[in-house]
Design an enzyme around this catalytic site. Structure first.
Site, PDB file in Angstrom:
ATOM      1  N   GLU A   1      10.287  33.413 -21.114  1.00 40.87           N
ATOM      2  CA  GLU A   1      10.466  33.620 -19.678  1.00 40.87           C
ATOM      3  C   GLU A   1      11.268  32.493 -19.035  1.00 40.87           C
ATOM      4  OE1 GLU A   1       9.885  36.446 -18.498  1.00 40.87           O
ATOM      5  OE2 GLU A   1       8.711  37.205 -20.185  1.00 40.87           O
TER       6      GLU A   1
ATOM      7  N   HIS B   1      18.248  39.414 -22.439  1.00 37.64           N
ATOM      8  CA  HIS B   1      17.640  39.668 -23.743  1.00 37.64           C
ATOM      9  C   HIS B   1      18.674  39.680 -24.865  1.00 37.64           C
ATOM     10  CE1 HIS B   1      13.926  41.591 -21.689  1.00 37.64           C
ATOM     11  NE2 HIS B   1      13.715  40.321 -22.006  1.00 37.64           N
TER      12      HIS B   1
END
Length: 358
Positions: free
Chosen positions: A270, A279
């Site tokens: 995170e 991602h």
């Protein structure tokens, strides 16, 4: 739906002569997570209408694979929209891009993951394969649209925990280590503010443990499922699902819960979002979207390092060596990767279906 249950039972009978050994750490994510409802969809294909496909479409919509403009047309039809979403998902997760709900695809769909979408504003670079600085490799890191990053005059960041929750020192140390992983390779520092309402509101990064709906329109879903989410810079918002069975010392043998999740692994991921990374399709990278229960992954991979240094440059003290993820996946059975064989997964499917239909 009974047809899919029967098909799964037939598959199990075919493999029943083989010696099977279930993992010592049986992944709760495949048995009781919020996405276990997808298991009966095994084998569904284009042209069918099956109860539950509408929920799957909502899943894909949440993670960016189906455009939000289709929100009023979510049905249980296996249409071209769903077929295309599945194919793109399979491409991003390095699966055979068939558009079918096969075993490998379902295994990934039910795995706990980050709540940030893989595709934002209908664009995806998660598996695009950019030219790497290393001429012998390809980069798969991604950035948020517009490549946001912390400005040059904000490279010594502060962070604080929500004052309404008492955070143990052992948990705070987890976050200190997670921030330091990134600080080692880029010219940034991260310092905790003393807990108070004022320090929380003025901190660059604000960390909150929350349950269910918590005010940002991205509600958590209980144990497993969505684990946490953090937003692109300079928002500084970092939210963690308080309902998870978090392991703070990295030792899964100390937890009796089958749904135990490593807090440091999730925190490092995170923080990557807080710094501007999206991602990655590299499974061993920190920025890979999913992580199974009972898994520890805390070392930055080459893909993570190349992505973050593209945004901020290199820490002058960083020696340039690429960290490796070898040996960083740990489970309660002493370090074996928490993955299921196809036969074992079929057993899980049948168990889940029996629970659903009894």
């Amino acid at each position: 739906m009974k047809t899919h249950l029967f098909a799964a039972l037939v598959l199990i009978s075919i493999f029943s002569s083989q010696a099977l050994q279930l993992p010592n750490f049986f992944p709760n994510s495949t048995a009781a997570g919020p996405w276990a409802c997808f298991l009966p969809l095994l084998g569904c294909h284009s042209g069918q209408k099956v109860e539950g496909l509408g929920k799957l479409k909502k899943y894909f919509q949440h993670f960016g694979y189906i455009n939000s403009s289709f929100a009023d047309n979510i049905t249980d039809e296996f249409d071209e929209i769903l077929h295309s979403a599945i194919k793109t998902y399979q491409l991003n997760f390095n699966l055979d891009s068939t558009g079918k709900l096969d075993i490998p695809t379902l295994k990934h769909l039910i795995t706990p993951r980050c709540g940030i979408a893989d595709i934002i504003n209908d664009t995806s670079t998660m598996n695009s394969g950019k030219k790497s600085l290393n001429i012998h490799s390809v980069s798969h890191y991604s950035l948020f649209p517009g490549s946001p990053r912390w400005p040059i005059n904000r490279r010594n960041l502060t962070y604080a925990f929500h004052p309404n929750k008492q955070i143990p020192e052992t948990t705070k140390m987890v976050f200190a280590r997670a921030f330091q992983r990134w600080a080692t390779i880029i010219p940034m520092t991260f310092n905790e503010q003393q807990p108070s309402t004022t320090s929380f509101l003025t901190a660059d990064i604000r960390i909150t443990f929350a349950s269910g709906e918590h005010g940002d329109g991205e509600p958590f879903d209980g144990v497993l499922g969505t684990l946490a989410h953090a937003f692109s810079p300079p928002s500084g918002l970092f939210h963690i699902d308080a309902d998870e069975d978090w392991v703070v010392d990295g030792d899964f043998s100390s937890s009796s819960s089958l749904s135990a999740v490593d807090l440091e692994s999730v925190a490092i991921h995170e923080i990557g979002h807080l710094l501007g990374l999206g991602h990655s399709s590299v499974e061993d990278s920190i920025m890979y979207p999913s992580i199974s229960s009972g898994t520890r992954k805390v070392m930055l991979a080459g893909d993570d390092i190349e992505g973050i240094q593209y945004l901020y440059g290199s820490n002058p003290s960083y020696n340039g060596s690429i960290q490796t993820t070898t040996g960083q996946r740990e489970t309660s059975n002493g370090g074996v990767h928490d993955s299921l064989t196809q036969v074992q997964f079929l057993l899980v499917v049948v168990m889940a279906l029996l629970i659903i239909f009894t």
